[in-house]
Scaffold this motif. Structure first.
Motif, PDB file in Angstrom:
ATOM      1  N   GLY A 160      34.112  29.830  41.970  1.00  0.00           N
ATOM      2  CA  GLY A 160      35.219  29.130  42.604  1.00  0.00           C
ATOM      3  C   GLY A 160      34.784  28.487  43.902  1.00  0.00           C
ATOM      4  N   ASP A 161      35.778  27.887  44.592  1.00  0.00           N
ATOM      5  CA  ASP A 161      35.430  27.119  45.783  1.00  0.00           C
ATOM      6  C   ASP A 161      36.227  27.466  47.033  1.00  0.00           C
ATOM      7  OD1 ASP A 161      37.638  25.745  44.281  1.00  0.00           O
ATOM      8  OD2 ASP A 161      37.586  24.417  46.017  1.00  0.00           O
ATOM      9  N   LYS A 162      37.342  28.206  46.904  1.00  0.00           N
ATOM     10  CA  LYS A 162      38.187  28.399  48.092  1.00  0.00           C
ATOM     11  C   LYS A 162      38.781  29.796  48.152  1.00  0.00           C
ATOM     12  CE  LYS A 162      41.937  25.809  45.832  1.00  0.00           C
ATOM     13  NZ  LYS A 162      41.115  25.242  44.747  1.00  0.00           N
ATOM     14  N   ASP A 163      39.713  29.977  49.111  1.00  0.00           N
ATOM     15  CA  ASP A 163      40.208  31.309  49.438  1.00  0.00           C
ATOM     16  C   ASP A 163      40.874  32.020  48.267  1.00  0.00           C
ATOM     17  OD1 ASP A 163      42.264  29.403  49.564  1.00  0.00           O
ATOM     18  OD2 ASP A 163      43.361  30.463  51.126  1.00  0.00           O
ATOM     19  N   ALA A 164      41.645  31.287  47.459  1.00  0.00           N
ATOM     20  CA  ALA A 164      42.309  31.930  46.319  1.00  0.00           C
ATOM     21  C   ALA A 164      41.292  32.483  45.331  1.00  0.00           C
ATOM     22  CB  ALA A 164      43.238  30.946  45.614  1.00  0.00           C
ATOM     23  N   ASP A 165      40.158  31.790  45.177  1.00  0.00           N
ATOM     24  CA  ASP A 165      39.098  32.255  44.274  1.00  0.00           C
ATOM     25  C   ASP A 165      38.402  33.490  44.840  1.00  0.00           C
ATOM     26  OD1 ASP A 165      39.422  30.040  42.421  1.00  0.00           O
ATOM     27  OD2 ASP A 165      38.576  28.809  44.005  1.00  0.00           O
ATOM     28  N   LEU A 166      38.172  33.460  46.130  1.00  0.00           N
ATOM     29  CA  LEU A 166      37.585  34.617  46.800  1.00  0.00           C
ATOM     30  C   LEU A 166      38.460  35.851  46.618  1.00  0.00           C
ATOM     31  CD1 LEU A 166      35.456  35.733  48.818  1.00  0.00           C
ATOM     32  CD2 LEU A 166      36.884  34.847  50.649  1.00  0.00           C
ATOM     33  N   LYS A 167      39.761  35.670  46.829  1.00  0.00           N
ATOM     34  CA  LYS A 167      40.690  36.800  46.745  1.00  0.00           C
ATOM     35  C   LYS A 167      40.868  37.300  45.319  1.00  0.00           C
ATOM     36  CE  LYS A 167      43.226  35.282  50.857  1.00  0.00           C
ATOM     37  NZ  LYS A 167      44.468  34.617  51.349  1.00  0.00           N
ATOM     38  N   VAL A 168      40.924  36.368  44.340  1.00  0.00           N
ATOM     39  CA  VAL A 168      41.131  36.826  42.962  1.00  0.00           C
ATOM     40  C   VAL A 168      39.905  37.575  42.450  1.00  0.00           C
ATOM     41  CG1 VAL A 168      40.306  34.794  41.668  1.00  0.00           C
ATOM     42  CG2 VAL A 168      42.161  36.198  40.757  1.00  0.00           C
ATOM     43  N   ALA A 169      38.718  37.146  42.857  1.00  0.00           N
ATOM     44  CA  ALA A 169      37.520  37.874  42.441  1.00  0.00           C
ATOM     45  C   ALA A 169      37.519  39.287  43.023  1.00  0.00           C
ATOM     46  CB  ALA A 169      36.268  37.114  42.883  1.00  0.00           C
ATOM     47  N   GLN A 170      37.921  39.394  44.289  1.00  0.00           N
ATOM     48  CA  GLN A 170      38.024  40.720  44.903  1.00  0.00           C
ATOM     49  C   GLN A 170      39.069  41.566  44.192  1.00  0.00           C
ATOM     50  OE1 GLN A 170      38.630  39.148  48.995  1.00  0.00           O
ATOM     51  NE2 GLN A 170      36.996  40.541  49.594  1.00  0.00           N
ATOM     52  N   ASN A 171      40.221  40.969  43.914  1.00  0.00           N
ATOM     53  CA  ASN A 171      41.306  41.710  43.275  1.00  0.00           C
ATOM     54  C   ASN A 171      40.956  42.139  41.856  1.00  0.00           C
ATOM     55  OD1 ASN A 171      42.868  41.415  45.573  1.00  0.00           O
ATOM     56  ND2 ASN A 171      43.979  39.636  44.807  1.00  0.00           N
ATOM     57  N   ALA A 172      40.181  41.303  41.167  1.00  0.00           N
ATOM     58  CA  ALA A 172      39.760  41.631  39.804  1.00  0.00           C
ATOM     59  C   ALA A 172      38.528  42.520  39.787  1.00  0.00           C
ATOM     60  CB  ALA A 172      39.477  40.345  39.023  1.00  0.00           C
ATOM     61  N   GLU A 173      37.907  42.684  40.945  1.00  0.00           N
ATOM     62  CA  GLU A 173      36.695  43.498  41.098  1.00  0.00           C
ATOM     63  C   GLU A 173      35.557  42.972  40.230  1.00  0.00           C
ATOM     64  OE1 GLU A 173      38.405  47.387  40.216  1.00  0.00           O
ATOM     65  OE2 GLU A 173      38.508  47.792  42.365  1.00  0.00           O
ATOM     66  N   ILE A 174      35.338  41.637  40.335  1.00  0.00           N
ATOM     67  CA  ILE A 174      34.235  41.009  39.612  1.00  0.00           C
ATOM     68  C   ILE A 174      33.384  40.228  40.608  1.00  0.00           C
ATOM     69  CG2 ILE A 174      35.380  40.884  37.381  1.00  0.00           C
ATOM     70  CD1 ILE A 174      36.134  37.991  37.999  1.00  0.00           C
ATOM     71  N   ASP A 175      32.143  39.962  40.225  1.00  0.00           N
ATOM     72  CA  ASP A 175      31.229  39.208  41.075  1.00  0.00           C
ATOM     73  C   ASP A 175      31.684  37.756  41.191  1.00  0.00           C
ATOM     74  OD1 ASP A 175      29.503  41.257  41.772  1.00  0.00           O
ATOM     75  OD2 ASP A 175      28.233  40.975  40.013  1.00  0.00           O
ATOM     76  N   LEU A 176      31.318  37.146  42.297  1.00  0.00           N
ATOM     77  CA  LEU A 176      31.754  35.788  42.611  1.00  0.00           C
ATOM     78  C   LEU A 176      30.597  34.954  43.133  1.00  0.00           C
ATOM     79  CD1 LEU A 176      34.010  33.630  43.390  1.00  0.00           C
ATOM     80  CD2 LEU A 176      34.050  34.769  45.626  1.00  0.00           C
ATOM     81  N   ILE A 177      30.534  33.707  42.648  1.00  0.00           N
ATOM     82  CA  ILE A 177      29.706  32.675  43.259  1.00  0.00           C
ATOM     83  C   ILE A 177      30.661  31.644  43.844  1.00  0.00           C
ATOM     84  CG2 ILE A 177      28.008  30.847  42.895  1.00  0.00           C
ATOM     85  CD1 ILE A 177      26.835  33.630  42.551  1.00  0.00           C
ATOM     86  N   LEU A 178      30.487  31.328  45.124  1.00  0.00           N
ATOM     87  CA  LEU A 178      31.348  30.361  45.792  1.00  0.00           C
ATOM     88  C   LEU A 178      30.548  29.079  46.030  1.00  0.00           C
ATOM     89  CD1 LEU A 178      34.315  30.726  46.830  1.00  0.00           C
ATOM     90  CD2 LEU A 178      33.349  30.951  49.123  1.00  0.00           C
ATOM     91  N   VAL A 179      31.187  27.917  45.836  1.00  0.00           N
ATOM     92  CA  VAL A 179      30.507  26.644  46.059  1.00  0.00           C
ATOM     93  C   VAL A 179      31.062  25.955  47.300  1.00  0.00           C
ATOM     94  CG1 VAL A 179      30.060  26.383  43.592  1.00  0.00           C
ATOM     95  CG2 VAL A 179      32.083  25.291  44.589  1.00  0.00           C
ATOM     96  N   THR A 180      30.214  25.158  47.942  1.00  0.00           N
ATOM     97  CA  THR A 180      30.611  24.498  49.188  1.00  0.00           C
ATOM     98  C   THR A 180      31.080  23.065  48.984  1.00  0.00           C
ATOM     99  OG1 THR A 180      28.355  23.721  49.606  1.00  0.00           O
ATOM    100  CG2 THR A 180      28.970  25.872  50.522  1.00  0.00           C
ATOM    101  N   TYR A 181      30.941  22.534  47.761  1.00  0.00           N
ATOM    102  CA  TYR A 181      31.251  21.120  47.542  1.00  0.00           C
ATOM    103  C   TYR A 181      32.714  20.853  47.176  1.00  0.00           C
ATOM    104  CZ  TYR A 181      30.365  22.624  42.700  1.00  0.00           C
ATOM    105  OH  TYR A 181      30.385  23.296  41.505  1.00  0.00           O
TER     106      TYR A 181
END
Length: 215
Positions: A160-181
């Motif tokens: 994902g790319d933004k705060d909602a993606d960061l939070k959903v990955a944390q809430n789902a307890e799964i690994d996350l790659i975040l993009v800056t573009y």
């Protein structure tokens, strides 16, 4: 080992910001709400979301259904796939990775966008906004996909790319790659939760080849 790659759509796979922003402002004008005046290249997405909510223009208001109508009819002349993404998705398919989309955009529109812009890419699961079903950052729809695929959480990675993606990955307890573009903010990129923060699509394959993402 990661067997399921789940992607956000807007700001991750597709650059939709200009067309989306134009449609939002058109609808705001229709409802006699001042358009959101900002440079979309530097837009702070949480501030934009706050503006909509404070002006009674969020998803639970009549503004949102009208936005869906306007967006569905828009030719989307400025929408495009991010550089390298098609090649990366094809490479992931060749490595037997299951692909999915989980977006907060209306589900039928997500399916149409996937068909239009990602010919030849097999997204096994396409999940979007459905009335009565919690949006991200609630992990409900992420978990729907994981459970349907009958996988454990450590076999899944989310992009994902933004705060909602960061939070959903944390809430789902799964690994996350975040993009800056995409549509993220500096505070998102500084967060310690993402496995990595990357600047372009090709870095996904690099992370696999380096063993950071184990498949």
């Amino acid at each position: 080992m990661k067997r399921l790659f789940i992607f956000d759509l807007d700001g991750m796979l597709l650059d939709t910001i200009e067309d989306s922003f134009n449609c939002v402002n058109q609808v705001l004008r229709e409802f006699n709400i001042a358009p959101y005046d900002t440079d979309i290249k530097t837009m702070h997405y949480p501030s934009f979301r706050k503006y909509l909510n404070e002006n009674n223009a969020g998803k639970q208001t009549p503004v949102y259904p009208r936005y869906i109508e306007v967006y569905a009819k828009d030719p989307l002349k400025n929408t495009k796939v991010y550089d390298g993404m098609i090649n990366v998705l094809k490479e992931l398919q060749s490595r037997d990775i299951t692909l999915a989309i989980c977006s907060n955009r209306e589900e039928e529109i997500v399916k149409k966008l996937a068909k239009r812009f990602f010919e030849g890419i097999n997204f096994k699961y396409i999940s979007g906004f459905r009335k009565g079903v919690p949006d991200k950052p609630n992990p409900y729809r992420i978990n729907e996909i994981i459970n349907a695929e009958k996988l454990s959480k450590d076999e899944v990675i989310y992009f994902g790319d933004k705060d909602a993606d960061l939070k959903v990955a944390q809430n789902a307890e799964i690994d996350l790659i975040l993009v800056t573009y995409g549509q993220g903010s500096p505070e998102d990129y500084a967060n310690s939760y993402p496995l990595r923060v990357i600047d372009n699509a090709y870095e996904i394959i690099k992370l696999i080849d380096e063993g950071i993402i184990n498949i």
